[in-house]
Write an enzyme that holds these catalytic residues in place. Structure first.
Site, short mmCIF file in Angstrom:
data_model
loop_
_atom_site.label_atom_id
_atom_site.label_comp_id
_atom_site.label_asym_id
_atom_site.label_seq_id
_atom_site.Cartn_x
_atom_site.Cartn_y
_atom_site.Cartn_z
N MET A 251 17.01 18.83 12.37
CA MET A 251 17.94 17.46 12.50
C MET A 251 17.10 16.58 13.32
O MET A 251 17.61 15.27 13.47
CB MET A 251 19.10 17.87 12.73
CG MET A 251 20.08 18.64 12.11
SD MET A 251 21.93 18.64 12.24
CE MET A 251 22.27 18.95 13.99
N GLY A 252 15.74 16.59 13.35
CA GLY A 252 15.10 15.57 14.00
C GLY A 252 15.12 15.69 15.43
O GLY A 252 15.56 16.89 16.13
N SER B 163 16.51 21.97 23.68
CA SER B 163 17.39 21.45 22.72
C SER B 163 17.36 19.93 22.65
O SER B 163 17.17 19.37 23.81
CB SER B 163 18.84 21.99 23.15
OG SER B 163 19.75 21.42 22.32
N HIS C 280 10.80 23.26 18.19
CA HIS C 280 10.64 22.85 16.68
C HIS C 280 9.09 22.90 16.36
O HIS C 280 8.80 23.65 15.35
CB HIS C 280 10.95 21.63 16.41
CG HIS C 280 12.41 21.04 16.44
ND1 HIS C 280 13.06 20.36 17.44
CD2 HIS C 280 13.58 21.56 15.94
CE1 HIS C 280 14.26 20.31 17.25
NE2 HIS C 280 14.80 21.28 16.53
N GLY D 267 15.04 29.21 14.86
CA GLY D 267 14.73 29.53 16.25
C GLY D 267 16.02 30.53 16.59
O GLY D 267 17.23 30.15 16.28
N GLU D 268 15.94 31.37 17.60
CA GLU D 268 16.76 32.34 17.82
C GLU D 268 17.71 31.48 19.05
O GLU D 268 18.62 32.06 19.48
CB GLU D 268 16.03 33.58 18.72
CG GLU D 268 15.25 34.35 17.58
CD GLU D 268 14.94 35.52 18.41
OE1 GLU D 268 14.78 35.84 19.58
OE2 GLU D 268 14.50 36.63 17.65
N GLN E 209 9.43 20.82 21.68
CA GLN E 209 8.20 21.86 21.52
C GLN E 209 8.84 23.10 20.87
O GLN E 209 8.24 23.89 20.11
CB GLN E 209 7.91 22.16 22.96
CG GLN E 209 6.49 23.05 23.02
CD GLN E 209 5.45 22.37 22.23
OE1 GLN E 209 5.08 21.35 22.48
NE2 GLN E 209 4.73 23.23 21.27
#
Length: 281
Positions: free
Chosen positions: A30-31, A187, A37, A149-150, A35
């Site tokens: 979602m942009g 996040s 991402h 991602g977890e 790091q």
């Protein structure tokens, strides 16, 4: 760097890769990239001929309109960050009408109960929104591999279930949580924390590490009681939930069995809701 806003343009560009059976990687975002991402993108670059990163703030997975309004939209900055990794990554940045055609509603999904736990219980309809947009992206890109991602472990399990139940021939790759030096899970929401809040938020991961250690020798109820008391001693946090659950079904655990468990937490710090999780065994 190629940036597509229209589905048809992206599909036309990808068609030679699809016809040649060249592996395509998809990193849905979602942009407001960080790091974490970029780590997903690095994994995709290593495993695929071509990588597509979607940047789309999906309205149907937000329960709170204010949260949707405040979500950062930083396409130009995101593109620059991606370019530092590889100028060959393709960005797909559609508008809401392009994805929903004027009918911005979710399809209803059953994820065999995964959707009713934790985030699902506290954010009704959230995972219908997630399933709807992920299915749309899969249909458009037709990736070989898709990377999640977890940190959003429940979402990862939801997407795996989506693929399983709809017989979608895509490999879902779960990637480890990327953390700040303090341990705070990276996040996009972290940008809404003040410097002091961001420093203090490291307490979330510290508490999870303590829970992980205690889980080795103590009962589940004892571990949960410890976490409850730890957050009660730090009233700046307002817990939404803390749960110890099976990794496969996400069902809350009461007795230890021969299976994998994970601890999940969601807390408010100020008006920012933060989530994290940790494997317990």
């Amino acid at each position: 760097m190629l940036i597509f806003n229209k589905k048809a343009d992206l599909q036309n560009h990808l068609m030679p890769y699809i016809q040649a059976n060249s592996p395509i990687g998809l990193v849905p975002t979602m942009g407001a990239l960080h790091q974490g991402h970029l780590a997903l993108m690095e994994r995709s670059l290593a495993q695929n001929t071509i990588t597509v990163v979607s940047i789309f703030v999906n309205p149907t997975q937000f329960n709170n309109p204010e949260d949707l309004e405040k979500y950062p939209r930083t396409l130009e900055t995101d593109a620059e960050k991606i370019k530092t990794l590889s100028a060959d990554i393709i960005i797909f940045a559609p508008g809401v009408d392009e994805m929903y055609h004027g009918n911005t509603v979710s399809q209803h999904y059953s994820f065999d109960g995964l959707e009713n736990q934790m985030e699902g219980a506290h954010r009704p309809g959230h995972f219908d929104g997630v399933g709807t947009i992920v299915k749309k992206l899969f249909d458009i890109v037709q990736p070989t591999n898709a990377y999640f991602g977890e940190k959003d472990f429940q979402q990862l399990q939801i997407v795996r279930k989506l693929v399983e139940k709809n017989h979608i021939p895509i490999n879902i790759v779960g990637c480890p949580i990327t953390r700040e030096p303090s341990g705070l899970a990276m996040s996009s929401r972290n940008e809404r924390l003040s410097p002091d809040e961001k420093t203090g938020a490291a307490f979330i991961y510290k508490t999870l590490l303590e829970a992980q250690d205690k889980f080795k020798n103590e009962s589940i109820s004892t571990v949960k009681q410890y976490v409850t008391e730890a957050f009660a001693a730090h009233p700046e946090f307002k817990p939404d939930y803390f749960e110890i659950a099976r990794e496969d079904s996400l069902e809350p655990a009461t007795l230890k069995e021969n299976t994998k468990y994970r601890a999940f937490v969601a807390v408010f710090l100020g008006n920012v809701r933060l989530i994290d999780n940790i494997s317990l065994n």
